[in-house]
Design an enzyme around this catalytic site. Structure first.
Site, PDB file in Angstrom:
ATOM      1  CB  CYS A  92      11.325 -36.617  24.914  1.00 34.08           C
ATOM      2  SG  CYS A  92      12.517 -36.533  26.567  1.00 34.08           S
TER       3      CYS A  92
ATOM      4  CG  HIS B  77      13.596 -33.769  21.784  1.00 35.52           C
ATOM      5  ND1 HIS B  77      12.392 -33.539  22.267  1.00 35.52           N
ATOM      6  CD2 HIS B  77      14.058 -34.427  23.024  1.00 35.52           C
ATOM      7  CE1 HIS B  77      12.164 -33.503  23.555  1.00 35.52           C
ATOM      8  NE2 HIS B  77      13.135 -34.155  24.155  1.00 35.52           N
TER       9      HIS B  77
ATOM     10  CD  GLU C 223      11.189 -32.538  18.958  1.00 33.86           C
ATOM     11  OE1 GLU C 223      11.614 -32.081  20.211  1.00 33.86           O
ATOM     12  OE2 GLU C 223      11.183 -33.835  18.800  1.00 33.86           O
TER      13      GLU C 223
END
Length: 226
Positions: A86, A189, A191
């Protein structure tokens, strides 16, 4: 902690780099690292890439801006594997001389990239086949990713190329044009999702970098510098 956990789960040993250091500290720190993640976060000061601040741009972390820029530039110079996520993808692009769109809804006319105020939405991206990212993730097909951003890559920095797009045309992935070099930025994202492959690929690249760095450091000085 989601970034730390993602690195640990994929076999890496995380070390946090707090902002506040200068360029020389960044150079010395990056030189002893095997891989780098530049995480998501707030907007980058547009003055860094020579733009006037948009009314929707929220600039509030000058120490982080300068530190991450120095770290990204050092990683590019030294060939240290880097995964930008990001804001981190945007910082990689800026470090290579690129620019950013400061408010994506102005371009696409909707808010689907932004997600909820305090969470993550989902949209689809497509990765170009024959790229580093496509060797890690599906190539040539759309798949869903966690998203929360209102800025994105505009002009692509030197030595980088766009490799993934949202279905509305926004650039969602960039990578190095140098074969074998792991400089990757994704606008989404990973994660926050359940697909660990980007982190696994970073750890694999870091392990290779460690091996190369260890061999080089064990050579006699004249050979190491040849």
């Amino acid at each position: 902690m989601t970034y730390v956990t993602s690195i640990r789960k994929n076999g890496g040993r995380p070390v946090l780099l707090p902002p506040g250091g200068d360029v020389s500290e960044a150079e010395a720190t990056v030189a002893v690292l095997d891989g780098i993640v530049i995480a998501g976060g707030g907007d980058i000061n547009p003055a860094i890439y020579g733009a006037i601040k948009h009314e929707k741009t929220d600039v509030n972390a000058p120490d982080r801006d300068s530190w991450e820029l120095a770290v990204a530039e050092a990683a590019v110079r030294q060939g240290v594997p880097l995964l930008g996520i990001c804001r981190g993808a945007q910082m990689l692009n800026v470090a290579c001389g690129g620019t950013l769109h400061q408010h994506v809804p102005d371009l696409v006319g909707h808010e689907s990239h932004s997600g909820p105020d305090n969470g993550f939405g989902t949209h689809k991206v497509r990765v170009t086949s024959g790229t580093i990212v496509a060797s890690i993730l599906p190539g040539g097909e759309y798949f869903g990713v966690p998203t929360h951003h209102h800025q994105a890559v505009d002009l692509i920095g030197a030595g980088l190329t766009a490799v993934a797009w949202a279905d509305d045309g926004i650039i969602e992935g960039i990578e190095s044009t140098t074969p074998g070099e792991f400089l990757v930025g994704v606008q989404w994202h990973p994660e926050q999702g359940d697909d660990p492959r980007l982190f696994g690929a970073l750890i694999a690249a870091a392990e290779m970098h460690y091996s190369e760095r260890t061999v080089a450091s064990s050579l006699p000085p004249l050979l190491a510098g040849a």
